[in-house]
Design an enzyme around this catalytic site. Structure first.
Site, PDB file in Angstrom:
ATOM      1  N   ARG A 152      -0.449  -6.555 -14.081  1.00  0.00           N
ATOM      2  CA  ARG A 152      -0.101  -6.365 -12.659  1.00  0.00           C
ATOM      3  C   ARG A 152       0.973  -7.346 -12.200  1.00  0.00           C
ATOM      4  O   ARG A 152       0.932  -7.841 -11.080  1.00  0.00           O
ATOM      5  CB  ARG A 152      -1.335  -6.487 -11.753  1.00  0.00           C
ATOM      6  CG  ARG A 152      -2.427  -5.522 -12.040  1.00  0.00           C
ATOM      7  CD  ARG A 152      -2.052  -4.063 -11.819  1.00  0.00           C
ATOM      8  NE  ARG A 152      -3.093  -3.242 -12.392  1.00  0.00           N
ATOM      9  CZ  ARG A 152      -3.054  -2.799 -13.651  1.00  0.00           C
ATOM     10  NH1 ARG A 152      -2.007  -3.041 -14.426  1.00  0.00           N
ATOM     11  NH2 ARG A 152      -4.030  -2.082 -14.139  1.00  0.00           N
ATOM     12  N   SER A 201      -7.476  -1.811  -5.435  1.00  0.00           N
ATOM     13  CA  SER A 201      -8.165  -3.051  -5.813  1.00  0.00           C
ATOM     14  C   SER A 201      -7.532  -4.240  -5.101  1.00  0.00           C
ATOM     15  O   SER A 201      -6.318  -4.418  -5.152  1.00  0.00           O
ATOM     16  CB  SER A 201      -8.074  -3.263  -7.323  1.00  0.00           C
ATOM     17  OG  SER A 201      -8.785  -2.239  -7.977  1.00  0.00           O
ATOM     18  N   GLU A 271      -4.764  -9.307  -5.768  1.00  0.00           N
ATOM     19  CA  GLU A 271      -3.737  -8.499  -6.435  1.00  0.00           C
ATOM     20  C   GLU A 271      -2.761  -7.991  -5.366  1.00  0.00           C
ATOM     21  O   GLU A 271      -1.572  -7.851  -5.613  1.00  0.00           O
ATOM     22  CB  GLU A 271      -4.410  -7.318  -7.141  1.00  0.00           C
ATOM     23  CG  GLU A 271      -3.427  -6.364  -7.798  1.00  0.00           C
ATOM     24  CD  GLU A 271      -4.121  -5.240  -8.549  1.00  0.00           C
ATOM     25  OE1 GLU A 271      -5.092  -5.516  -9.294  1.00  0.00           O
ATOM     26  OE2 GLU A 271      -3.701  -4.083  -8.380  1.00  0.00           O
TER      27      GLU A 271
HETATM   28  C1  LIG Z   1      -6.247   4.329  -3.268  1.00  0.00           C
HETATM   29  C2  LIG Z   1      -5.411   3.380  -4.092  1.00  0.00           C
HETATM   30  C3  LIG Z   1      -5.589   3.333  -5.467  1.00  0.00           C
HETATM   31  C4  LIG Z   1      -4.820   2.450  -6.249  1.00  0.00           C
HETATM   32  N1  LIG Z   1      -5.014   2.440  -7.598  1.00  0.00           N
HETATM   33  C5  LIG Z   1      -4.251   1.631  -8.372  1.00  0.00           C
HETATM   34  C6  LIG Z   1      -4.414   1.624  -9.807  1.00  0.00           C
HETATM   35  O1  LIG Z   1      -5.224   2.347 -10.381  1.00  0.00           O
HETATM   36  N2  LIG Z   1      -3.627   0.785 -10.526  1.00  0.00           N
HETATM   37  C7  LIG Z   1      -2.693  -0.026  -9.942  1.00  0.00           C
HETATM   38  O2  LIG Z   1      -1.986  -0.750 -10.658  1.00  0.00           O
HETATM   39  N3  LIG Z   1      -2.533  -0.039  -8.593  1.00  0.00           N
HETATM   40  C8  LIG Z   1      -3.278   0.760  -7.799  1.00  0.00           C
HETATM   41  N4  LIG Z   1      -3.115   0.743  -6.435  1.00  0.00           N
HETATM   42  C9  LIG Z   1      -2.173  -0.219  -5.820  1.00  0.00           C
HETATM   43  C10 LIG Z   1      -0.746   0.328  -5.594  1.00  0.00           C
HETATM   44  O3  LIG Z   1      -0.765   1.734  -5.448  1.00  0.00           O
HETATM   45  C11 LIG Z   1       0.205  -0.059  -6.728  1.00  0.00           C
HETATM   46  O4  LIG Z   1       0.303  -1.463  -6.851  1.00  0.00           O
HETATM   47  C12 LIG Z   1       1.609   0.532  -6.503  1.00  0.00           C
HETATM   48  O5  LIG Z   1       2.362   0.419  -7.694  1.00  0.00           O
HETATM   49  C13 LIG Z   1       2.371  -0.150  -5.366  1.00  0.00           C
HETATM   50  O6  LIG Z   1       3.550   0.603  -5.120  1.00  0.00           O
HETATM   51  P1  LIG Z   1       4.196   0.679  -3.664  1.00  0.00           P
HETATM   52  O7  LIG Z   1       5.463   1.438  -3.783  1.00  0.00           O
HETATM   53  O8  LIG Z   1       3.220   1.185  -2.674  1.00  0.00           O
HETATM   54  O9  LIG Z   1       4.512  -0.866  -3.427  1.00  0.00           O
HETATM   55  P2  LIG Z   1       4.433  -1.691  -2.050  1.00  0.00           P
HETATM   56  O10 LIG Z   1       3.005  -1.814  -1.634  1.00  0.00           O
HETATM   57  O11 LIG Z   1       5.392  -1.162  -1.068  1.00  0.00           O
HETATM   58  O12 LIG Z   1       4.942  -3.113  -2.565  1.00  0.00           O
HETATM   59  C14 LIG Z   1       4.176  -3.873  -3.479  1.00  0.00           C
HETATM   60  C15 LIG Z   1       5.027  -5.068  -3.942  1.00  0.00           C
HETATM   61  O13 LIG Z   1       6.131  -4.578  -4.706  1.00  0.00           O
HETATM   62  C16 LIG Z   1       7.366  -4.984  -4.117  1.00  0.00           C
HETATM   63  N5  LIG Z   1       8.321  -3.883  -4.269  1.00  0.00           N
HETATM   64  C17 LIG Z   1       8.190  -2.597  -3.854  1.00  0.00           C
HETATM   65  N6  LIG Z   1       9.292  -1.890  -4.172  1.00  0.00           N
HETATM   66  C18 LIG Z   1      10.134  -2.753  -4.791  1.00  0.00           C
HETATM   67  C19 LIG Z   1      11.453  -2.633  -5.332  1.00  0.00           C
HETATM   68  N7  LIG Z   1      12.132  -1.486  -5.305  1.00  0.00           N
HETATM   69  N8  LIG Z   1      12.022  -3.732  -5.886  1.00  0.00           N
HETATM   70  C20 LIG Z   1      11.362  -4.920  -5.921  1.00  0.00           C
HETATM   71  N9  LIG Z   1      10.117  -5.100  -5.418  1.00  0.00           N
HETATM   72  C21 LIG Z   1       9.517  -4.019  -4.862  1.00  0.00           C
HETATM   73  C22 LIG Z   1       7.039  -5.257  -2.644  1.00  0.00           C
HETATM   74  O14 LIG Z   1       7.959  -6.161  -2.054  1.00  0.00           O
HETATM   75  C23 LIG Z   1       5.641  -5.846  -2.766  1.00  0.00           C
HETATM   76  O15 LIG Z   1       5.702  -7.206  -3.135  1.00  0.00           O
HETATM   77  C24 LIG Z   1      -3.862   1.608  -5.630  1.00  0.00           C
HETATM   78  C25 LIG Z   1      -3.686   1.664  -4.235  1.00  0.00           C
HETATM   79  C26 LIG Z   1      -4.443   2.542  -3.471  1.00  0.00           C
HETATM   80  C27 LIG Z   1      -4.222   2.600  -1.982  1.00  0.00           C
END
Ligand SMILES: Cc1cc2nc3c(=O)[nH]c(=O)nc-3n(C[C@H](O)[C@H](O)[C@H](O)COP(=O)(O)OP(=O)(O)OC[C@H]3O[C@@H](n4cnc5c(N)ncnc54)[C@H](O)[C@@H]3O)c2cc1C
Length: 283
Positions: A152, A201, A271
Site C-alpha cells: 500500500r 480499510s 492506511e
Molecule cells: C469500499 C471500499 C473498498 C476498498 N477496498 C480496497 C482494497 O481492497 N484494496 C485497496 O488497496 N484499497 C481499497 N480501498 C481504498 C481505495 O479505494 C484505494 O486506496 C484507491 O486506490 C484510492 O484511489 P483514489 O483515486 O480514490 O485515491 P484518492 O483517495 O483520491 O487519493 C489517495 C492518495 O493518492 C494520492 N493520489 C491520487 N491520485 C494521484 C495521482 N494522480 N498522482 C499522485 N498521487 C495521487 C492522493 O493525493 C492521496 O494521497 C477501498 C475503498 C473503499 C471506499
C-alpha cells in the site's frame, strides 16, 4: 470536500481545479508554484480523510485526465483519472488479464498507483511498467524500480502527480475474465457489506497480524464517536452513519489506536491519507 470523498466528510478547498489535459495541468501547476499556493492531488477520494477545516490551497482533481489506450502486445496507457474499474472491465473485454482480482476497488488509476492498491496476493504495481510523473513542474517517465511499490505504498509523495501509467497485461480469455469480474463483485458485496459511507480499510495490517482482528479483539466492533462507527460487519472499516464530521472519524481512529495498543501492544497505523485543517473550534 465532502462531495469529493467516499467518507462524505471534509471542509472546503480554497481552490478546486479540474485540468482538462496534461498541458492544462502543467499550466495550472506553474501558476500555483509562482503564487506559492500549496496544492494536493485528488483521484476518486476513496482513501482520503479531509479534516473539517478543509484544504488551504488548491485541490487538483484528475477526473478529466481520462485517456485510455490499448496498444499491441498487452500494453495499455491509462491516464491518472481513468476509473480503475473501467480499466479492468475494458481489459477483460479485450481478453487482457492481470488486474481482475482488483475489480471492485474504487478510485482512479492515479490513486491505485500512488497507494499500490491491492488485495492479498495481487497489487496494482505488479502490472505497471512505468509512469509519467510531474514533479517540480516537469514531466518525466519513471520505471517500476523507481516507483518502489510496497505494501500500500509507492515512491510518490506530496508534490508529485502521476499523469499516466503504462501497464502490461497478459493474454487471457475474455469470457472467463468477465466471469471472474462478476464473481469478484459478488464477493465484495458479500464481504464488504457495511452500514454507510466509508473509505475501505482504515488501518494497514501490521506485519504478521490483521488490523480487523486486533480491533475485534479489543472489543471495538460497533464502537462509535459522534456519527462515526466501527463497522459491525468489517472491523477495519469506519462508517459515516450519516452526520459524521471528520473530527468524529479522527477521534475514533485515535481511540482504536489507543485501545488496540493497550490490548495487543501493537500500534496500528492508518492506511487512509489524512489531509487538511482542523476547524477553529477543534484546532
Ligand atoms: C469500499 C471500499 C473498498 C476498498 N477496498 C480496497 C482494497 O481492497 N484494496 C485497496 O488497496 N484499497 C481499497 N480501498 C481504498 C481505495 O479505494 C484505494 O486506496 C484507491 O486506490 C484510492 O484511489 P483514489 O483515486 O480514490 O485515491 P484518492 O483517495 O483520491 O487519493 C489517495 C492518495 O493518492 C494520492 N493520489 C491520487 N491520485 C494521484 C495521482 N494522480 N498522482 C499522485 N498521487 C495521487 C492522493 O493525493 C492521496 O494521497 C477501498 C475503498 C473503499 C471506499
Amino acid at each position: 470536500m465532502s462531495r469529493h470523498t467516499s467518507w462524505r466528510v471534509g471542509g472546503n478547498a480554497d481552490v478546486y481545479l479540474v485540468p482538462a489535459d496534461r498541458e492544462d495541468l502543467l499550466a495550472a501547476l506553474s501558476v500555483l508554484e509562482k503564487e506559492a499556493i500549496p496544492w494536493m492531488v485528488l483521484g476518486g477520494g476513496s482513501n482520503l480523510l479531509v479534516r473539517d477545516g478543509g484544504i488551504r490551497g488548491a485541490v487538483i482533481d484528475t477526473a478529466a485526465l481520462n485517456r485510455l489506450e490499448f496498444l499491441s502486445g498487452g500494453e495499455v496507457r491509462a491516464e491518472a483519472g481513468v476509473v480503475l474499474g473501467q480499466l479492468i472491465e475494458e481489459a477483460a473485454r479485450r481478453g487482457l488479464a492481470g488486474l481482475e482480482l482488483l475489480y471492485g476497488i474504487p478510485g482512479t488509476v492515479g490513486g491505485a498507483l500512488a497507494m499500490n492498491a491491492g488485495v492479498p496476493g495481487r497489487e496494482f504495481g505488479e502490472r505497471v511498467e512505468s509512469a509519467l510523473i510531474v514533479e517540480g513542474g516537469t514531466m518525466s517517465r519513471w520505471d517500476r524500480q523507481r516507483l518502489r511499490f510496497g505494501y500500500r505504498r509507492s515512491a510518490l509523495t506530496s508534490g508529485m502527480i502521476a499523469v499516466e501509467a503504462r501497464l502490461l497485461f497478459s493474454p487471457g480469455e475474455s469470457e472467463a475474465l468477465q466471469t471472474v469480474l462478476r464473481e469478484r463483485l459478488a464477493y465484495r458485496r458479500r464481504t464488504q457489506k457495511v452500514e454507510g459511507a466509508n473509505a475501505g480499510s482504515v488501518f494497514r495490517n501490521p506485519p504478521g497480524a490483521k488490523a480487523w482482528e486486533l480491533i475485534e479483539e479489543a472489543g471495538l466492533k460497533g464502537a462509535s464517536v459522534g456519527g462515526a462507527q466501527v463497522s459491525r460487519f468489517h472491523a477495519n472499516f469506519i462508517v459515516n452513519q450519516g452526520k459524521a464530521q471528520a473530527e468524529d472519524i479522527l477521534a475514533l481512529i485515535q481511540r482504536i489506536q489507543k485501545e488496540v495498543e493497550s490490548s495487543s501492544g501493537i500500534r496500528l497505523e492508518p492506511e487512509v491519507k489524512i489531509v487538511g485543517e482542523n476547524t477553529a473550534l477543534n484546532g
